[in-house]
Design a protein around this motif. Sequence first.
Motif, PDB file in Angstrom:
ATOM      1  N   SER A 155      -9.987  -5.937  -9.964  1.00  0.00           N
ATOM      2  CA  SER A 155      -8.547  -6.112 -10.219  1.00  0.00           C
ATOM      3  C   SER A 155      -7.730  -5.390  -9.143  1.00  0.00           C
ATOM      4  CB  SER A 155      -8.201  -5.536 -11.585  1.00  0.00           C
ATOM      5  OG  SER A 155      -8.379  -4.118 -11.548  1.00  0.00           O
ATOM      6  N   ARG A 156      -6.447  -5.699  -9.148  1.00  0.00           N
ATOM      7  CA  ARG A 156      -5.537  -4.982  -8.245  1.00  0.00           C
ATOM      8  C   ARG A 156      -5.564  -3.474  -8.562  1.00  0.00           C
ATOM      9  NH1 ARG A 156      -0.735  -6.966  -5.830  1.00  0.00           N
ATOM     10  NH2 ARG A 156      -0.914  -8.824  -7.070  1.00  0.00           N
ATOM     11  N   THR A 157      -5.672  -3.188  -9.858  1.00  0.00           N
ATOM     12  CA  THR A 157      -5.729  -1.777 -10.276  1.00  0.00           C
ATOM     13  C   THR A 157      -6.937  -1.087  -9.641  1.00  0.00           C
ATOM     14  OG1 THR A 157      -4.819  -2.531 -12.376  1.00  0.00           O
ATOM     15  CG2 THR A 157      -5.685  -0.275 -12.313  1.00  0.00           C
ATOM     16  N   ALA A 158      -8.094  -1.784  -9.671  1.00  0.00           N
ATOM     17  CA  ALA A 158      -9.309  -1.176  -9.093  1.00  0.00           C
ATOM     18  C   ALA A 158      -9.114  -0.917  -7.609  1.00  0.00           C
ATOM     19  CB  ALA A 158     -10.503  -2.098  -9.342  1.00  0.00           C
ATOM     20  N   ILE A 159      -8.520  -1.892  -6.918  1.00  0.00           N
ATOM     21  CA  ILE A 159      -8.276  -1.717  -5.472  1.00  0.00           C
ATOM     22  C   ILE A 159      -7.361  -0.503  -5.258  1.00  0.00           C
ATOM     23  CG2 ILE A 159      -7.151  -2.757  -3.432  1.00  0.00           C
ATOM     24  CD1 ILE A 159      -9.451  -4.523  -3.922  1.00  0.00           C
ATOM     25  N   ASP A 160      -6.297  -0.415  -6.068  1.00  0.00           N
ATOM     26  CA  ASP A 160      -5.349   0.698  -5.915  1.00  0.00           C
ATOM     27  C   ASP A 160      -6.033   2.042  -6.155  1.00  0.00           C
ATOM     28  OD1 ASP A 160      -3.394  -1.111  -5.390  1.00  0.00           O
ATOM     29  OD2 ASP A 160      -2.433  -1.014  -7.367  1.00  0.00           O
ATOM     30  N   ARG A 161      -6.903   2.097  -7.179  1.00  0.00           N
ATOM     31  CA  ARG A 161      -7.551   3.382  -7.496  1.00  0.00           C
ATOM     32  C   ARG A 161      -8.526   3.781  -6.377  1.00  0.00           C
ATOM     33  NH1 ARG A 161      -4.454   5.619 -11.133  1.00  0.00           N
ATOM     34  NH2 ARG A 161      -6.086   7.020 -11.878  1.00  0.00           N
ATOM     35  N   ILE A 162      -9.278   2.803  -5.856  1.00  0.00           N
ATOM     36  CA  ILE A 162     -10.219   3.142  -4.769  1.00  0.00           C
ATOM     37  C   ILE A 162      -9.430   3.623  -3.547  1.00  0.00           C
ATOM     38  CG2 ILE A 162     -12.072   2.305  -3.257  1.00  0.00           C
ATOM     39  CD1 ILE A 162     -12.762   0.221  -5.377  1.00  0.00           C
ATOM     40  N   ASN A 163      -8.334   2.929  -3.281  1.00  0.00           N
ATOM     41  CA  ASN A 163      -7.477   3.316  -2.156  1.00  0.00           C
ATOM     42  C   ASN A 163      -6.967   4.747  -2.353  1.00  0.00           C
ATOM     43  OD1 ASN A 163      -4.166   3.301  -1.829  1.00  0.00           O
ATOM     44  ND2 ASN A 163      -5.258   2.758   0.055  1.00  0.00           N
ATOM     45  N   LYS A 164      -6.548   5.044  -3.583  1.00  0.00           N
ATOM     46  CA  LYS A 164      -5.983   6.365  -3.865  1.00  0.00           C
ATOM     47  C   LYS A 164      -7.021   7.477  -3.658  1.00  0.00           C
ATOM     48  CE  LYS A 164      -4.190   9.104  -7.638  1.00  0.00           C
ATOM     49  NZ  LYS A 164      -3.802   9.202  -9.002  1.00  0.00           N
ATOM     50  N   PHE A 165      -8.239   7.257  -4.174  1.00  0.00           N
ATOM     51  CA  PHE A 165      -9.220   8.345  -4.148  1.00  0.00           C
ATOM     52  C   PHE A 165     -10.012   8.433  -2.838  1.00  0.00           C
ATOM     53  CE2 PHE A 165      -8.795   7.772  -8.821  1.00  0.00           C
ATOM     54  CZ  PHE A 165      -8.264   9.024  -9.087  1.00  0.00           C
ATOM     55  N   THR A 166     -10.183   7.313  -2.153  1.00  0.00           N
ATOM     56  CA  THR A 166     -11.019   7.362  -0.937  1.00  0.00           C
ATOM     57  C   THR A 166     -10.196   7.282   0.340  1.00  0.00           C
ATOM     58  OG1 THR A 166     -11.300   4.968  -0.734  1.00  0.00           O
ATOM     59  CG2 THR A 166     -12.868   6.124  -2.161  1.00  0.00           C
ATOM     60  N   GLY A 167      -8.941   6.844   0.227  1.00  0.00           N
ATOM     61  CA  GLY A 167      -8.104   6.716   1.435  1.00  0.00           C
ATOM     62  C   GLY A 167      -8.419   5.449   2.226  1.00  0.00           C
ATOM     63  N   THR A 168      -9.336   4.587   1.706  1.00  0.00           N
ATOM     64  CA  THR A 168      -9.663   3.335   2.411  1.00  0.00           C
ATOM     65  C   THR A 168      -8.484   2.363   2.283  1.00  0.00           C
ATOM     66  OG1 THR A 168     -11.921   3.689   1.684  1.00  0.00           O
ATOM     67  CG2 THR A 168     -11.416   1.528   2.599  1.00  0.00           C
ATOM     68  N   SER A 169      -8.137   1.688   3.389  1.00  0.00           N
ATOM     69  CA  SER A 169      -6.950   0.834   3.332  1.00  0.00           C
ATOM     70  C   SER A 169      -7.160  -0.331   2.360  1.00  0.00           C
ATOM     71  CB  SER A 169      -6.629   0.285   4.725  1.00  0.00           C
ATOM     72  OG  SER A 169      -7.514  -0.750   5.034  1.00  0.00           O
ATOM     73  N   LYS A 170      -6.058  -0.768   1.758  1.00  0.00           N
ATOM     74  CA  LYS A 170      -6.163  -1.873   0.800  1.00  0.00           C
ATOM     75  C   LYS A 170      -6.610  -3.157   1.508  1.00  0.00           C
ATOM     76  CE  LYS A 170      -2.718  -0.012  -2.288  1.00  0.00           C
ATOM     77  NZ  LYS A 170      -1.424  -0.199  -2.907  1.00  0.00           N
ATOM     78  N   ALA A 171      -6.165  -3.326   2.758  1.00  0.00           N
ATOM     79  CA  ALA A 171      -6.561  -4.532   3.506  1.00  0.00           C
ATOM     80  C   ALA A 171      -8.081  -4.592   3.615  1.00  0.00           C
ATOM     81  CB  ALA A 171      -5.927  -4.525   4.891  1.00  0.00           C
TER      82      ALA A 171
END
Length: 434
Positions: A310-326
């Motif tokens: 989900s978009r939420t999962a992408i946002d959380r991974i981005n938040k905790f790992t710093g990996t870009s959403k793209a």
Amino acid sequence: MLAEDVKGMRAKHRILAEKSFQVVELDKGYSNRYLRVDLTTKEISMHAVTEKMKELWTGGKGFDLWLMLLEINNKTKWDSQENPICFSSGPLGGTTSFPGTGKTLLTSISPLTNIPIDSNVGGYFGPFLKFAGFDALVIVGKSEEEVVVVLDAANQKITIETAPAESNDSHLLADELTCMYADTEIDRHNIAVVSSGSAAKHSRIGMLNFSFWDWRRGVSRLKQAGRGGIGMVFCDKGLKALVAKNRDITPSWRIEESKVAHHTNPKTISTQDCPEEIAFIDDIIHRWKDDKEYVIEMMQDIQKRFRHISRTAIDRINKFTGTSKAYLYHIATFYKSLSLDEKGEITIQVCMGTACHVKGSARIVDRLEQVLGIKCGETTKDKKYSLEAVACLGACSIAPVIKVGDKVLGNVQAKDVEKIIKDPKIFDIARVME
Ligand code: FES
């Protein structure tokens, strides 16, 4: 690679042929032309891609073979002048949404069998060819001197050049040519080098090496692809390398109004609001220690639990790992095992690879669509089944092949479909193969 070394090598090149061209913008994924290079006559020509040809391209099959049939006759052998090597990147040049993942179909008459082979060279070359301005490239003839063919979209010219000083080893050659044709360090991202390496001279199973610039490591890296001895055909033509240079960093692009784009660009990407689900996602990410090296593993675990990313999962991974959403969206749409749309409990994959295609896998898709009441790429309303068309499932000898959940079924016929859906015992491969 030292700049002086590269300059010294380039100074030794002789240009044997040169042709200018205008870069065109892609129209729904097509540049509407293909490039033909004759190494015997040194003729470089451009040809239109017609609507009929685009129909043949549907699904990535047909067009590459059609290009080949334009060149060969019934006496053509693998080492005949007219045996072409055809690179076709199709309408997608890879995926519709994320460049850099694209495939190319590679066709030639094989030195192993003396019949046409058609291989799918995955990875990066499709977009390089596409963004250099061509839907396909056909190379025929043989050069007396060893040459490189340079398709340079930045300077809008195609050249056939000698390259006497460059290495024969594909790793070194890719690095040398990438540094040579890049204007700046960042421009190295825009260059792909194809070569067969010297081993192909002695082996009928020689592959081709496709390079791309690995920005993390700062070197050209190779991906080996192309079966059936196509490396030997490449070598036999006197081709030392093929260099494709994009106009600029591969642009972000999409195909709208396309069936495939519809499947890969879900109109709405779901969100998850439930605090428990978010906590579960966070837990998975923390289990992998918030380490960006493990984002694929995190996404696999999330997919397993929620059957989608989900978009939420992408946002959380981005938040905790710093990996870009793209980058995360790139991964989520690149791997078949990940999905932005919620999948059904059971995913049915129908192989549309060459072997399965010729043995009627399209009829199986039609029947599955009728029985399940969904289109390929969709999930039933009760979330029980998802239906997908995929490339080779690796079991070509029992084509046509489908995969139901994690079971691979061979020799499937359209009439088997209802049994497969209704009777769970049919998941036993032996029954289907009887
Ligand atoms: S082409 Fe279908 S399994 Fe290989």
